[in-house]
Design a protein around this motif. Structure first.
Motif, PDB file in Angstrom:
ATOM      1  N   GLU A 135       4.200   2.261   4.157  1.00 37.33           N
ATOM      2  CA  GLU A 135       3.930   2.200   5.463  1.00 37.33           C
ATOM      3  C   GLU A 135       4.989   2.674   6.353  1.00 37.33           C
ATOM      4  O   GLU A 135       6.271   2.222   6.131  1.00 37.33           O
ATOM      5  N   ARG A 183       5.721   5.797   6.740  1.00 39.20           N
ATOM      6  CA  ARG A 183       5.923   7.255   6.336  1.00 39.20           C
ATOM      7  C   ARG A 183       7.479   6.847   5.543  1.00 39.20           C
ATOM      8  O   ARG A 183       8.174   7.913   5.570  1.00 39.20           O
ATOM      9  N   ARG A 212       1.607  17.813   4.725  1.00 37.03           N
ATOM     10  CA  ARG A 212       1.357  17.624   5.925  1.00 37.03           C
ATOM     11  C   ARG A 212       1.274  18.714   6.837  1.00 37.03           C
ATOM     12  O   ARG A 212       2.129  19.737   6.681  1.00 37.03           O
ATOM     13  N   LEU A 238       5.652  10.070  -2.437  1.00 39.92           N
ATOM     14  CA  LEU A 238       5.023   8.673  -2.332  1.00 39.92           C
ATOM     15  C   LEU A 238       5.715   7.988  -1.410  1.00 39.92           C
ATOM     16  O   LEU A 238       6.927   7.680  -1.419  1.00 39.92           O
ATOM     17  N   GLU A 239       4.957   7.527  -0.312  1.00 42.26           N
ATOM     18  CA  GLU A 239       5.219   6.907   0.827  1.00 42.26           C
ATOM     19  C   GLU A 239       4.767   5.526   1.049  1.00 42.26           C
ATOM     20  O   GLU A 239       3.551   5.079   0.672  1.00 42.26           O
ATOM     21  N   GLN A 290       0.838  -1.257  -0.017  1.00 41.46           N
ATOM     22  CA  GLN A 290      -0.060   0.021   0.124  1.00 41.46           C
ATOM     23  C   GLN A 290       0.808   1.318  -0.128  1.00 41.46           C
ATOM     24  O   GLN A 290       1.756   1.309   0.898  1.00 41.46           O
ATOM     25  N   LEU A 291       0.664   2.127  -0.886  1.00 43.83           N
ATOM     26  CA  LEU A 291       1.361   3.399  -1.046  1.00 43.83           C
ATOM     27  C   LEU A 291       0.416   4.381  -0.837  1.00 43.83           C
ATOM     28  O   LEU A 291      -0.702   4.440  -1.151  1.00 43.83           O
ATOM     29  N   GLU A 292       1.029   5.574  -0.286  1.00 42.77           N
ATOM     30  CA  GLU A 292       0.372   6.697  -0.177  1.00 42.77           C
ATOM     31  C   GLU A 292       0.888   7.913  -0.870  1.00 42.77           C
ATOM     32  O   GLU A 292       2.277   8.011  -0.810  1.00 42.77           O
ATOM     33  N   ALA A 293       0.260   8.721  -1.451  1.00 40.62           N
ATOM     34  CA  ALA A 293       0.626   9.953  -1.960  1.00 40.62           C
ATOM     35  C   ALA A 293       0.437  11.123  -1.093  1.00 40.62           C
ATOM     36  O   ALA A 293      -0.646  11.505  -0.871  1.00 40.62           O
ATOM     37  N   VAL A 294       1.236  11.695  -0.419  1.00 41.42           N
ATOM     38  CA  VAL A 294       1.235  12.871   0.684  1.00 41.42           C
ATOM     39  C   VAL A 294       1.431  14.184  -0.111  1.00 41.42           C
ATOM     40  O   VAL A 294       2.398  14.436  -0.687  1.00 41.42           O
ATOM     41  N   LYS A 338       9.727   7.218   2.697  1.00 40.26           N
ATOM     42  CA  LYS A 338       9.627   7.757   1.207  1.00 40.26           C
ATOM     43  C   LYS A 338      10.156   6.935   0.303  1.00 40.26           C
ATOM     44  O   LYS A 338      11.408   6.487   0.390  1.00 40.26           O
TER      45      LYS A 338
END
Length: 410
Positions: free
Chosen positions: A289, A291, A257, A286-287, A250-254, A293
């Protein structure tokens, strides 16, 4: 004399050539063909009974469907296989009566006996036939992948009634083979056959080994080639690759913050706005789990939908020159992840509306009389103009981002 010897040698060579052609053109064995050959061979060799399989079919069925597929008054043989796997082999009344007549009298009558409930004696008589058929199926498929679910089953017991099947067998998916049989040289009598085993095989895959490398359990070399359980370590690389590629990530686009005091978080409601700086579009992180990077990206459009373009090394360096900082994925955060005991203040947690949760000096406390909105922000925080994502337009140098390409085989 020389002519006779030459003819004999020619005949031998001709037979060898024909045998080689026949072997080369033989179709690979399939489970359906293995079941068909096993039934015919066992009936002919052990009972001197001509048996033809006129139709055979494989189906995937649940445990609840099995009783509905059984013919009334069938002999239900419970078979046990590798890793305590259980299955069932059913002989309908016509098939059971034919087998018993052939074993007791050496022939079957012109008229079919009246159907009756199978007894323990019937099960004992049919046990050898069941084991022989299962052994022939296993031998035919020993070098095929199907051996993992077809091999190793033998007669264990029998049931007087199909109702206990739901309690005895596991609630898994089953491979069910049903066949229509014809007995006699001219098909004087017909019957049926059903064989059900768990769909997912629990037996070991087999491989053929050369005579020089195989030894039996006593340590003596075998004069013939044999099949032994395959060692999973021999194919560990492919197995490891399949396991890794099947794993999810699972990737998150931050986009940005913001650090807020709890007093501000408690006032967040539907419709609250959080200002985001304009340059955040060019430095999206793009992070993974924890956080961690993995890459830098910038926001754009592709086919009318929001999309991310991953930045290459040059783009990442340029972003660093603009104040983002040189990109570095760093080390995994899990090795030094703090435990709950290391986090300060957990023992003092209480009422979230306690004044202790308000911002420090220079912050802003929350009161019920204040209007709904985002409060508690430090006065020196400057986010610029709010960003409306719905008005996001493609970059000037291109109309839209091409679809992202992901290369496999890493």
């Amino acid at each position: 004399m020389e002519v006779m010897v030459h003819e004999r040698e020619t005949s031998v060579l001709r037979r060898k050539t024909e045998a080689a052609k026949t072997g080369a053109g033989t179709a690979p064995i399939t489970p359906a063909r293995a079941v068909t050959l096993a039934l015919s061979k066992v009936a002919q060799d052990r009972l001197d009974l001509p048996l033809q399989v006129t139709a055979i079919e494989e189906a995937m069925r649940s445990l609840a469907d099995l009783p509905e597929m059984l013919e009334d008054l069938s002999l239900l043989a419970v078979i046990e296989g590798p890793a305590e796997a259980l299955g069932v082999l059913a002989l309908p009344p016509a098939t059971l009566a034919t087998l018993i007549e052939m074993q007791t009298m050496g022939r079957f009558g012109k008229t079919m006996p009246a159907p009756r409930k199978p007894t323990r004696i019937d099960a004992a008589i049919a046990a050898d036939f069941v084991d022989a058929v299962l052994a022939e199926i296993e031998e035919a498929l020993i070098s095929e992948p199907a051996i993992s679910w077809a091999g190793g089953f033998r007669f264990a017991s029998h049931l007087d009634d199909p109702r206990p099947l739901g309690l005895l067998l596991e609630d898994v998916s089953y491979r069910v083979w049903t066949a229509e049989l014809s007995f006699g040289a001219t098909g004087e009598r017909s019957g049926g056959f059903l064989w059900a085993v768990p769909r997912e095989g629990r037996g070991a895959a087999m491989r053929r080994v050369a005579p020089a490398t195989w030894e039996d359990t006593k340590g003596t070399a075998s004069p013939e080639a044999a099949f032994v359980p395959d060692d999973p370590a021999r194919d560990w690389s492919a197995t490891f690759e399949r396991s890794i590629l099947a794993a999810s990530a699972q990737l998150e686009a931050v986009l940005h913050r913001v650090t807020l005091p709890l007093s501000a978080v408690l006032t967040l409601r539907q419709g609250s706005e959080i200002p985001i700086p304009q340059d955040a579009l060019e430095r999206i992180a793009l992070e993974a789990e924890g956080r961690r990077k993995l890459s830098l990206a910038r926001l754009g459009q592709s086919h009318g939908m929001r999309a991310l373009r991953l930045c290459d090394a040059e783009a990442a360096g340029a972003a660093g020159a603009q104040g983002v900082g040189a990109f570095d994925a760093g080390v995994s955060p899990y090795a030094e992840a703090p435990t709950p005991d290391d986090l300060p203040g957990l023992s003092r947690l209480g009422d979230p509306f306690d004044p202790a949760y308000d911002a420090e000096k220079g912050g802003h406390a929350v009161h019920a009389s204040e209007p709904r909105g985002l409060v508690g922000l430090a006065p020196d925080m400057d986010f610029g103009e709010p960003l409306d994502l719905d008005t996001l337009a493609p970059s000037q140098d291109e109309e839209e981002l091409p679809p992202l390409k992901i290369q496999s085989g890493l």
